[in-house]
Design a protein around this motif. Structure first.
Motif, PDB file in Angstrom:
ATOM      1  N   LEU A 214       0.832  -1.200   0.000  1.00  0.00           N
ATOM      2  CA  LEU A 214       0.000   0.000   0.000  1.00  0.00           C
ATOM      3  C   LEU A 214       0.868   1.251   0.000  1.00  0.00           C
ATOM      4  N   SER A 215       1.955   1.207   0.750  1.00  0.00           N
ATOM      5  CA  SER A 215       2.829   2.368   0.857  1.00  0.00           C
ATOM      6  C   SER A 215       3.555   2.658  -0.447  1.00  0.00           C
ATOM      7  N   ILE A 216       4.129   1.627  -1.075  1.00  0.00           N
ATOM      8  CA  ILE A 216       4.934   1.891  -2.272  1.00  0.00           C
ATOM      9  C   ILE A 216       4.072   2.316  -3.454  1.00  0.00           C
ATOM     10  N   VAL A 217       2.899   1.727  -3.611  1.00  0.00           N
ATOM     11  CA  VAL A 217       2.035   2.117  -4.729  1.00  0.00           C
ATOM     12  C   VAL A 217       1.537   3.546  -4.538  1.00  0.00           C
ATOM     13  N   THR A 218       1.149   3.882  -3.311  1.00  0.00           N
ATOM     14  CA  THR A 218       0.683   5.237  -3.033  1.00  0.00           C
ATOM     15  C   THR A 218       1.783   6.258  -3.294  1.00  0.00           C
ATOM     16  N   GLU A 219       2.976   5.967  -2.809  1.00  0.00           N
ATOM     17  CA  GLU A 219       4.086   6.901  -2.979  1.00  0.00           C
ATOM     18  C   GLU A 219       4.473   7.035  -4.447  1.00  0.00           C
ATOM     19  N   TRP A 220       4.513   5.923  -5.168  1.00  0.00           N
ATOM     20  CA  TRP A 220       4.900   5.965  -6.574  1.00  0.00           C
ATOM     21  C   TRP A 220       3.911   6.773  -7.399  1.00  0.00           C
ATOM     22  N   LEU A 221       2.624   6.575  -7.173  1.00  0.00           N
ATOM     23  CA  LEU A 221       1.635   7.312  -7.943  1.00  0.00           C
ATOM     24  C   LEU A 221       1.714   8.799  -7.631  1.00  0.00           C
ATOM     25  N   ARG A 222       1.960   9.145  -6.373  1.00  0.00           N
ATOM     26  CA  ARG A 222       2.103  10.556  -6.018  1.00  0.00           C
ATOM     27  C   ARG A 222       3.263  11.183  -6.785  1.00  0.00           C
ATOM     28  N   ILE A 223       4.353  10.454  -6.949  1.00  0.00           N
ATOM     29  CA  ILE A 223       5.526  10.990  -7.644  1.00  0.00           C
ATOM     30  C   ILE A 223       5.268  11.131  -9.136  1.00  0.00           C
ATOM     31  N   ILE A 224       4.731  10.099  -9.771  1.00  0.00           N
ATOM     32  CA  ILE A 224       4.576  10.171 -11.227  1.00  0.00           C
ATOM     33  C   ILE A 224       3.434  11.084 -11.638  1.00  0.00           C
ATOM     34  N   ARG A 225       2.497  11.360 -10.727  1.00  0.00           N
ATOM     35  CA  ARG A 225       1.450  12.337 -11.031  1.00  0.00           C
ATOM     36  C   ARG A 225       2.049  13.721 -11.256  1.00  0.00           C
ATOM     37  N   LYS A 226       3.182  13.988 -10.647  1.00  0.00           N
ATOM     38  CA  LYS A 226       3.817  15.298 -10.774  1.00  0.00           C
ATOM     39  C   LYS A 226       4.769  15.362 -11.964  1.00  0.00           C
ATOM     40  N   ASP A 227       4.907  14.264 -12.679  1.00  0.00           N
ATOM     41  CA  ASP A 227       5.826  14.186 -13.810  1.00  0.00           C
ATOM     42  C   ASP A 227       5.024  14.280 -15.100  1.00  0.00           C
ATOM     43  N   PRO A 228       5.266  15.292 -15.942  1.00  0.00           N
ATOM     44  CA  PRO A 228       4.520  15.436 -17.199  1.00  0.00           C
ATOM     45  C   PRO A 228       4.967  14.475 -18.295  1.00  0.00           C
TER      46      PRO A 228
END
Length: 278
Positions: A214-228
């Motif tokens: 749960l932690s790694i998927v949440t963190e990864w999506l938060r990061i790539i959401r900020k990447d265009p």
């Protein structure tokens, strides 16, 4: 998971909740017992009060709906939440973080708003940045590839003030410089490096695959959401998205099965009696 603003150091309960729902409810026509959600998020240090408050807020915002069975309260997805989860799944597993097949096309958006429309200008810029656009100059914004903006423009009522084009760069424009001018690359790269620092060597929750997943998927999506998803061939040679994405997929791959086994024992679910009723 879907917030348009900077998140605190740790994932918020709603972000973790959406990951949980995406892993174990999405596309399954199930509702989950509130106590199961409390138990799952509790493994990451989220208090029962915070989880119950998050469930209530998500119901009030149309992101969840209640379904009672006996004395127990269950929660099911709404259509809006299913769309959010589908978008997140696509972003993680289909488009990914590394744009290595860019065809050279850009989406250009120009706007001219009356000086007094400060709020509309702010809202448009925020939504464009969230959609992967960067400001090139004045009222001209760009994004790599073909980006649909009709919903953004319509939601703000700005159809008469916005023009959208598809274009390619011509000489003497340097694409690398254009990218550097339109986007703040530093924070994007820092997000990937922070992810590698946190996960590559010693993983959080080493004894709890469900919490770790749960932690790694949440963190990864938060990061790539900020990447265009800028074209990788026009980024610095040491751009960290590629090694970060490999680390994510390797680690997630080792966690997904044991996490699902724990979840199967933990979760109390019932068939969704009225899927996507909202």
């Amino acid at each position: 998971m879907t917030a348009e603003h900077e998140e605190p150091a740790g994932p918020r309960p709603q972000s973790l909740m959406l990951t949980f729902l995406g892993d174990y409810l999405y596309d399954r026509d199930l509702c989950v017992f509130s106590g199961s959600v409390i138990d799952a998020l509790g493994r990451l240090g989220v208090s029962e009060h915070a989880t119950r408050s998050t469930l209530t807020r998500m119901v009030n915002r149309g992101l969840l709906r209640r379904q009672k069975h006996g004395r127990r309260m269950y929660f099911g997805l709404t259509r809006r939440t299913a769309e959010i989860l589908r978008d997140g799944h696509t972003r993680i597993w289909r488009t990914g973080a590394v744009n290595d097949d860019w065809d050279g096309d850009w989406t250009l958006l120009g706007f001219s708003l009356p000086e007094a429309w400060q709020r509309q200008r702010h809202d448009l810029r925020a939504k464009l940045a969230w959609a992967g656009f960067g400001p090139l100059q004045g009222g001209l914004w760009i994004a790599p590839g073909h980006v649909r903006v009709d919903d953004i423009v319509a939601s703000l009522g700005l159809e008469a003030h916005v023009r959208v084009f598809r274009a390619t760069v011509d000489e003497p424009t340097d694409v690398g410089q254009l990218v550097g001018d339109a986007y703040d690359l530093g924070p994007i790269a820092a997000g990937y490096r922070s992810f590698l620092d946190r996960w590559a060597d010693s993983q959080p929750y080493p004894e709890d695959p469900l919490a770790a997943h749960l932690s790694i998927v949440t963190e990864w999506l938060r990061i790539i959401r900020k990447d265009p998803r800028l074209p990788v061939r026009h980024l610095p040679e040491d751009w960290p998205a590629n090694p970060a994405q490999k680390a994510f997929r390797d680690i997630e791959g080792t966690l997904s099965r044991p996490a699902a086994e724990i979840a199967a024992e933990l979760l109390d679910t019932v068939p969704d009696g009225s899927p996507f009723s909202e």
